[in-house]
Design a protein around this motif. Structure first.
Motif, PDB file in Angstrom:
ATOM      1  N   GLY A 168       0.900  -1.365   0.080  1.00  0.00           N
ATOM      2  CA  GLY A 168      -0.513   0.032  -0.081  1.00  0.00           C
ATOM      3  C   GLY A 168       1.220   1.310   0.146  1.00  0.00           C
ATOM      4  O   GLY A 168       0.636   2.005  -0.742  1.00  0.00           O
ATOM      5  N   SER A 169       1.920   1.070   1.147  1.00  0.00           N
ATOM      6  CA  SER A 169       2.431   2.451   0.953  1.00  0.00           C
ATOM      7  C   SER A 169       3.923   2.316  -0.334  1.00  0.00           C
ATOM      8  O   SER A 169       3.422   3.879  -0.780  1.00  0.00           O
ATOM      9  CB  SER A 169       3.899   2.408   1.978  1.00  0.00           C
ATOM     10  N   ALA A 170       3.956   1.502  -1.402  1.00  0.00           N
ATOM     11  CA  ALA A 170       4.507   1.229  -2.333  1.00  0.00           C
ATOM     12  C   ALA A 170       3.589   2.520  -3.854  1.00  0.00           C
ATOM     13  O   ALA A 170       4.114   2.901  -4.759  1.00  0.00           O
ATOM     14  CB  ALA A 170       5.141   0.168  -3.197  1.00  0.00           C
ATOM     15  N   VAL A 171       2.485   1.926  -4.133  1.00  0.00           N
ATOM     16  CA  VAL A 171       1.119   2.314  -4.186  1.00  0.00           C
ATOM     17  C   VAL A 171       1.285   4.103  -4.048  1.00  0.00           C
ATOM     18  O   VAL A 171       1.072   4.749  -5.268  1.00  0.00           O
ATOM     19  CB  VAL A 171       0.066   2.058  -3.894  1.00  0.00           C
ATOM     20  N   VAL A 172       1.234   4.414  -2.927  1.00  0.00           N
ATOM     21  CA  VAL A 172       1.190   5.613  -2.783  1.00  0.00           C
ATOM     22  C   VAL A 172       2.484   6.184  -3.297  1.00  0.00           C
ATOM     23  O   VAL A 172       2.338   8.005  -3.698  1.00  0.00           O
ATOM     24  CB  VAL A 172       0.844   6.088  -1.457  1.00  0.00           C
ATOM     25  N   VAL A 173       3.852   6.338  -2.256  1.00  0.00           N
ATOM     26  CA  VAL A 173       4.312   6.938  -3.203  1.00  0.00           C
ATOM     27  C   VAL A 173       4.859   6.854  -4.425  1.00  0.00           C
ATOM     28  O   VAL A 173       5.025   7.752  -5.441  1.00  0.00           O
ATOM     29  CB  VAL A 173       6.004   6.022  -2.630  1.00  0.00           C
ATOM     30  N   TYR A 174       4.517   5.994  -6.011  1.00  0.00           N
ATOM     31  CA  TYR A 174       4.499   5.772  -7.226  1.00  0.00           C
ATOM     32  C   TYR A 174       2.578   7.556  -7.424  1.00  0.00           C
ATOM     33  O   TYR A 174       3.328   7.590  -8.195  1.00  0.00           O
ATOM     34  CB  TYR A 174       4.292   4.474  -7.899  1.00  0.00           C
ATOM     35  N   LEU A 175       1.746   6.862  -6.786  1.00  0.00           N
ATOM     36  CA  LEU A 175       0.932   7.918  -7.525  1.00  0.00           C
ATOM     37  C   LEU A 175       0.508   8.917  -7.000  1.00  0.00           C
ATOM     38  O   LEU A 175       0.263  10.308  -7.410  1.00  0.00           O
ATOM     39  CB  LEU A 175      -0.961   6.443  -6.663  1.00  0.00           C
ATOM     40  N   VAL A 176       1.146   9.612  -5.621  1.00  0.00           N
ATOM     41  CA  VAL A 176       0.610  10.748  -4.934  1.00  0.00           C
ATOM     42  C   VAL A 176       1.704  12.342  -6.164  1.00  0.00           C
ATOM     43  O   VAL A 176       0.766  12.914  -6.265  1.00  0.00           O
ATOM     44  CB  VAL A 176       0.490  10.643  -3.612  1.00  0.00           C
ATOM     45  N   PRO A 177       2.330  12.273  -5.824  1.00  0.00           N
ATOM     46  CA  PRO A 177       3.277  13.046  -6.647  1.00  0.00           C
ATOM     47  C   PRO A 177       3.208  12.929  -7.851  1.00  0.00           C
ATOM     48  O   PRO A 177       2.742  14.587  -8.313  1.00  0.00           O
ATOM     49  CB  PRO A 177       4.948  12.285  -6.577  1.00  0.00           C
ATOM     50  N   ARG A 178       2.489  11.779  -9.291  1.00  0.00           N
ATOM     51  CA  ARG A 178       1.356  12.303 -10.441  1.00  0.00           C
ATOM     52  C   ARG A 178       0.845  12.675 -10.303  1.00  0.00           C
ATOM     53  O   ARG A 178       0.259  13.387 -11.708  1.00  0.00           O
ATOM     54  CB  ARG A 178       1.993  10.675 -11.087  1.00  0.00           C
ATOM     55  N   LEU A 179       0.273  12.575  -9.586  1.00  0.00           N
ATOM     56  CA  LEU A 179      -1.627  13.095  -9.540  1.00  0.00           C
ATOM     57  C   LEU A 179      -2.147  13.672  -8.718  1.00  0.00           C
ATOM     58  O   LEU A 179      -3.545  14.204  -8.098  1.00  0.00           O
ATOM     59  CB  LEU A 179      -3.034  11.566  -8.871  1.00  0.00           C
ATOM     60  N   ALA A 180      -1.355  14.492  -7.534  1.00  0.00           N
ATOM     61  CA  ALA A 180      -1.497  15.865  -6.326  1.00  0.00           C
ATOM     62  C   ALA A 180      -1.900  16.782  -6.885  1.00  0.00           C
ATOM     63  O   ALA A 180      -2.901  17.524  -6.768  1.00  0.00           O
ATOM     64  CB  ALA A 180      -0.803  16.185  -5.715  1.00  0.00           C
ATOM     65  N   SER A 181      -2.032  17.543  -8.327  1.00  0.00           N
ATOM     66  CA  SER A 181      -2.296  18.324  -9.512  1.00  0.00           C
ATOM     67  C   SER A 181      -3.577  18.373  -9.135  1.00  0.00           C
ATOM     68  O   SER A 181      -4.592  19.200 -10.366  1.00  0.00           O
ATOM     69  CB  SER A 181      -1.548  18.921  -9.730  1.00  0.00           C
ATOM     70  N   GLN A 182      -3.897  16.682  -9.378  1.00  0.00           N
ATOM     71  CA  GLN A 182      -5.022  16.745 -10.460  1.00  0.00           C
ATOM     72  C   GLN A 182      -6.314  15.903  -8.905  1.00  0.00           C
ATOM     73  O   GLN A 182      -6.385  14.316  -9.228  1.00  0.00           O
ATOM     74  CB  GLN A 182      -5.031  15.910 -11.527  1.00  0.00           C
ATOM     75  N   PRO A 183      -6.959  16.403  -8.240  1.00  0.00           N
ATOM     76  CA  PRO A 183      -7.283  15.846  -7.453  1.00  0.00           C
ATOM     77  C   PRO A 183      -8.318  14.473  -7.645  1.00  0.00           C
ATOM     78  O   PRO A 183      -8.627  13.676  -6.512  1.00  0.00           O
ATOM     79  CB  PRO A 183      -7.493  16.919  -6.141  1.00  0.00           C
ATOM     80  N   VAL A 184      -9.238  15.253  -8.845  1.00  0.00           N
ATOM     81  CA  VAL A 184     -10.565  14.262  -8.841  1.00  0.00           C
ATOM     82  C   VAL A 184      -9.481  13.254  -9.741  1.00  0.00           C
ATOM     83  O   VAL A 184     -10.192  12.100  -9.377  1.00  0.00           O
ATOM     84  CB  VAL A 184     -11.368  15.160  -9.771  1.00  0.00           C
ATOM     85  N   LEU A 185      -8.933  12.825 -10.448  1.00  0.00           N
ATOM     86  CA  LEU A 185      -7.990  11.876 -10.915  1.00  0.00           C
ATOM     87  C   LEU A 185      -7.480  10.774  -9.995  1.00  0.00           C
ATOM     88  O   LEU A 185      -7.310   9.849  -9.839  1.00  0.00           O
ATOM     89  CB  LEU A 185      -7.395  12.425 -11.540  1.00  0.00           C
ATOM     90  N   MET A 186      -7.130  12.078  -8.725  1.00  0.00           N
ATOM     91  CA  MET A 186      -5.822  10.866  -8.018  1.00  0.00           C
ATOM     92  C   MET A 186      -7.514  10.052  -6.909  1.00  0.00           C
ATOM     93  O   MET A 186      -6.612   9.118  -6.663  1.00  0.00           O
ATOM     94  CB  MET A 186      -5.131  11.455  -6.963  1.00  0.00           C
ATOM     95  N   VAL A 187      -8.404  11.009  -6.576  1.00  0.00           N
ATOM     96  CA  VAL A 187      -9.171  10.383  -6.095  1.00  0.00           C
ATOM     97  C   VAL A 187      -9.685   8.812  -6.534  1.00  0.00           C
ATOM     98  O   VAL A 187     -10.077   7.873  -6.030  1.00  0.00           O
ATOM     99  CB  VAL A 187     -10.762  11.338  -5.943  1.00  0.00           C
ATOM    100  N   LEU A 188     -10.235   9.315  -8.153  1.00  0.00           N
ATOM    101  CA  LEU A 188     -10.395   7.987  -8.710  1.00  0.00           C
ATOM    102  C   LEU A 188      -9.858   6.837  -8.956  1.00  0.00           C
ATOM    103  O   LEU A 188     -10.550   5.793  -8.449  1.00  0.00           O
ATOM    104  CB  LEU A 188     -10.704   8.407 -10.047  1.00  0.00           C
ATOM    105  N   VAL A 189      -8.593   7.096  -9.372  1.00  0.00           N
ATOM    106  CA  VAL A 189      -8.031   6.129  -8.703  1.00  0.00           C
ATOM    107  C   VAL A 189      -7.361   5.400  -7.166  1.00  0.00           C
ATOM    108  O   VAL A 189      -7.318   4.286  -8.115  1.00  0.00           O
ATOM    109  CB  VAL A 189      -5.768   6.759  -9.422  1.00  0.00           C
ATOM    110  N   MET A 190      -7.520   5.997  -6.385  1.00  0.00           N
ATOM    111  CA  MET A 190      -6.860   5.911  -5.255  1.00  0.00           C
ATOM    112  C   MET A 190      -8.203   4.240  -4.960  1.00  0.00           C
ATOM    113  O   MET A 190      -7.987   3.726  -3.968  1.00  0.00           O
ATOM    114  CB  MET A 190      -6.824   6.930  -3.977  1.00  0.00           C
ATOM    115  N   SER A 191      -9.992   4.715  -5.602  1.00  0.00           N
ATOM    116  CA  SER A 191     -10.787   4.367  -5.188  1.00  0.00           C
ATOM    117  C   SER A 191     -10.718   3.536  -5.828  1.00  0.00           C
ATOM    118  O   SER A 191     -10.942   2.032  -5.576  1.00  0.00           O
ATOM    119  CB  SER A 191     -12.250   5.323  -5.679  1.00  0.00           C
ATOM    120  N   LEU A 192     -10.258   3.084  -7.498  1.00  0.00           N
ATOM    121  CA  LEU A 192      -9.867   2.634  -8.188  1.00  0.00           C
ATOM    122  C   LEU A 192      -9.088   1.301  -7.284  1.00  0.00           C
ATOM    123  O   LEU A 192      -9.100  -0.150  -7.329  1.00  0.00           O
ATOM    124  CB  LEU A 192      -9.881   2.553  -9.241  1.00  0.00           C
ATOM    125  N   TRP A 193      -7.604   1.756  -6.526  1.00  0.00           N
ATOM    126  CA  TRP A 193      -7.245   0.419  -6.237  1.00  0.00           C
ATOM    127  C   TRP A 193      -7.897   0.272  -4.718  1.00  0.00           C
ATOM    128  O   TRP A 193      -7.256  -0.977  -4.825  1.00  0.00           O
ATOM    129  CB  TRP A 193      -5.799   1.599  -5.277  1.00  0.00           C
TER     130      TRP A 193
END
Length: 684
Positions: free
Chosen positions: A66-91
């Protein structure tokens, strides 16, 4: 409420030692959230040392992924909160989907991988540059809590799983022996239904309990393979005993008496089985020889009585073989417990996941409900710019996962919420009144001790486990505000409000999209049986009989508590499931027989096709076997062809036994089979 006993007090003390050690080391190392380490030590706490170690491994693995996925996703999607919520919900949904499907303690790994991502990812949204440091700190804190708890439960008077597991294993085998005895010796007083379903439920619980065996601190860890193999053998006995019961019923129809030779062998088998682990394995050979002598000759003149007797003798022989293998495995387990494990030529155990029922629809709806709860809280957080909105999202994710495997998660979620609210006064007293006056770790450990020690005793009691855990997690979770220097009234109220909103959102979402009645759940399990029977009948290769039998027994074990909750006036659903188990067993045998004896393939194929069509349509239209008269004709035609075919005696016997079993299961009231008549083939 009764006073705590010695085991409960010892368990609570070990939990507190592990937790307070984790807290001390976290402060010493300078971790940012020491109370997370303390909470983790209680999360992995279990009465048995092996269960603590297995849960620790799964939690550590889930936290890392779970931590590895977050480290990969958050820096790339932090500027797009809606997309980040979608990706995190899918995970989170994907991890929960796999977790619900797994249905073993291993599922904890997948669940943790999902909501750990929420716990780390969402609070890091406002400052994505710190996500790696946050994830690393969480892994360190959780790992520290896991290690301290594992050491405490493994080194301080460890409570091994050998006692409860062997008691359950022997009790399960005793119940199986009692069932055999009732059928073979006192058939008119057999308590139908209840004992069989209790046995199936015990087997399912035993399989789950046995997953901790390889992690145990005692000698039982050397017996893991034998324990699993013995469970498989007990599972395989169930359809055999049921088939023997059915054949005896058929042979004694209309008051007909069994031959004295048959009654004598039945008494001998019952007496041998009654001896349990003390039974002489050499007796098995004597019983097999006597049964072989009772077997009628297979030929064109074999009538219904003959083929019933062939089926009975065959199933009795398999029953003797199965009990003999159970004795051998029990001896292996005994040697392993004594510290002298031996490698023997026992049948390879089945893969655990291969024998468990899996409901993909339930897993998918659980994943969708969790993703929706997370999305709703996230949208509210984004739209209101709520500073503590991430806490609500975390709570929605965690509680959507915790109770996802239940038919109706709402009562569990609401119970947890209720006791979390009950913890507020205690948390407020400590956070706002006591802790500000504490200036040393020794004093902190002293003033905190009463709450965890009292709740630890209740955690050890199954009836209070979840309630005590809710109180404890609410207490420790609130004290974590002390770690972030926000131990003030405003932050306290804000945090508690966020927790309540998150948990409530999870409950409402589950109530709308995920709740399933006990009766509907039971029907889904029965439909899964029919779907699998259709697949068995239409399989291009001979299926595994053992894997199917174990999976069907797992479903029967799942049916029993659901039928109790549904308060059904009858138990036909569970009886039908046991009948389906026998049919699946017979279909698997018929598939193998037609491959060994090609001469019967032409007459067996219409039977298998008719069975596939029947169970396929039964799962969608709930049709009865009486709606398929051609299937009965094809079964009789196949019986006539098999008995008239030359060669391959073993394959012919197997085919006769399977066809008789299928005929008795689907057409128990049909007129007796007439020998020597080859019925014309029907269009299928």
């Amino acid at each position: 409420m009764k006073l705590p006993d010695g085991d409960e007090i010892l368990f609570s003390i070990k939990c507190y030692i592990g937790a307070i050690t984790a807290l001390y080391l976290s402060y010493s190392i300078g971790l940012s959230r020491p109370f997370w380490a303390m909470t983790t030590a209680y999360v992995v706490a279990q009465p048995w040392a092996g269960a603590v170690r297995s849960k620790a491994v799964f939690r550590l693995g889930g936290t890392f992924f779970g931590s590895a996925v977050v480290v990969y996703l958050v820096p790339r999607l932090a500027s797009q909160p809606v997309l980040m919520v979608l990706v995190m919900s899918l995970w989170i949904g994907l991890c929960l989907y796999i977790s619900v499907l797994d249905r073993t303690p291993r599922s904890y790994l997948f669940m943790l991988a999902g909501y750990t991502a929420a716990m780390i990812g969402f609070p890091s949204v406002t400052d994505p540059t710190t996500v790696f440091d946050t994830a690393l700190a969480r892994v360190e804190e959780i790992s520290l809590g896991i290690v301290c708890a594992t050491l405490a439960h493994s080194l301080i008077f460890p409570h091994g799983i050998a006692g409860p597991l062997m008691a359950r294993l022997d009790a399960t085998m005793r119940d199986a022996r009692n069932w055999v005895h009732d059928i073979l010796t006192n058939r008119e007083t057999v308590l139908r239904g209840k004992e069989r379903r209790v046995l199936a439920e015990d087997l399912s619980q035993l399989r789950i309990l046995a997953t901790h065996v390889p992690f145990d601190t005692g000698n039982i860890r050397w017996t893991a393979g034998a324990v699993r193999a013995m469970q498989d053998q007990i599972s395989a006995l169930t359809p055999l005993v049921s088939a023997v019961d059915d054949r005896l019923n058929a042979l004694q129809k209309d008051g007909r008496a069994l031959p004295d030779t048959v009654n004598s062998i039945l008494r001998d088998i019952a007496a041998w089985v009654d001896m349990g682990p003390k039974a002489d394995r050499a007796q098995a050979h004597t019983l097999r020889t006597a049964l072989t002598a009772l077997t009628p000759e297979i030929g064109p003149a074999a009538d219904w009585h003959d083929v019933l007797m062939i089926s009975l003798v065959n199933r009795l022989r398999e029953l003797v073989d199965g009990f003999d293998r159970c004795l051998a495995l029990r001896h292996d387990i005994r040697d392993g417990l004594a510290g002298t494990p031996r490698k023997s030529g026992r049948p390879a155990r089945l893969e655990f996941g291969a024998v468990m029922h899996r409901d993909h629809g339930l897993a998918l709806w659980s994943a969708l409900a969790a993703g929706l709860a997370v999305s709703i809280c996230s949208i509210f957080w984004i739209q209101t710019s709520w500073t503590n909105g991430s806490t609500a999202v975390m709570m929605a994710a965690i509680f959507s996962c915790f109770f996802a495997a239940q038919d109706n998660p709402v009562p569990g979620i609401m119970m947890f919420l209720r006791y979390t609210i009950y913890s507020i006064p205690i948390s407020a007293l400590y956070l706002l009144g006591i802790l500000p006056a504490v200036h040393s770790f020794e004093m902190l450990a002293f003033v905190m001790a009463p709450v965890p020690l009292m709740l630890g005793v209740l955690i050890a009691r199954p009836a209070y486990t979840l309630k005590a855990m809710a109180l404890l997690f609410g207490f420790l979770g609130t004290l974590a505000l002390h770690d972030t220097n926000t131990a003030d009234l405003v932050s306290f109220i804000d945090t508690m409000t966020a927790q309540i909103i998150g948990v409530t959102t999870a409950a409402i979402t589950a109530a709308i999209f995920r709740t399933m009645s006990a009766d509907r759940s039971a029907r889904r399990i029965q439909a899964a049986n029919w779907k699998e029977l259709a697949a068995l009948a239409s399989a291009s290769q001979a299926p595994s009989r053992s894997a199917y039998a174990s999976r069907m027994l797992d479903r029967i074990g799942m049916l029993q508590p659901r039928l109790s909750l549904a308060k059904r006036a009858d138990d036909h659903l569970a009886d039908d499931a046991l009948k389906d188990l026998r049919v699946g067993n017979d279909i698997a045998e018929l598939q193998r027989a037609r491959r060994i004896l090609p001469a019967i393939d032409a007459t067996v194929r219409p039977v298998l096709k008719g069975l596939a069509d029947f169970f396929r349509q039964r799962s969608t239209q709930h049709r009865k076997s009486s709606d398929y008269p051609n299937l009965l004709d094809n079964i009789d035609r196949a019986l006539a062809r098999v008995t008239a075919s030359p060669g391959a005696l073993v394959a012919r016997e197997r085919a006769v036994v399977a066809l008789v079993g299928i005929r008795r299961a689907l057409f128990p009231e049909a007129p007796d089979y007439q020998s020597g008549i080859l019925l014309p083939a029907h269009a299928s």
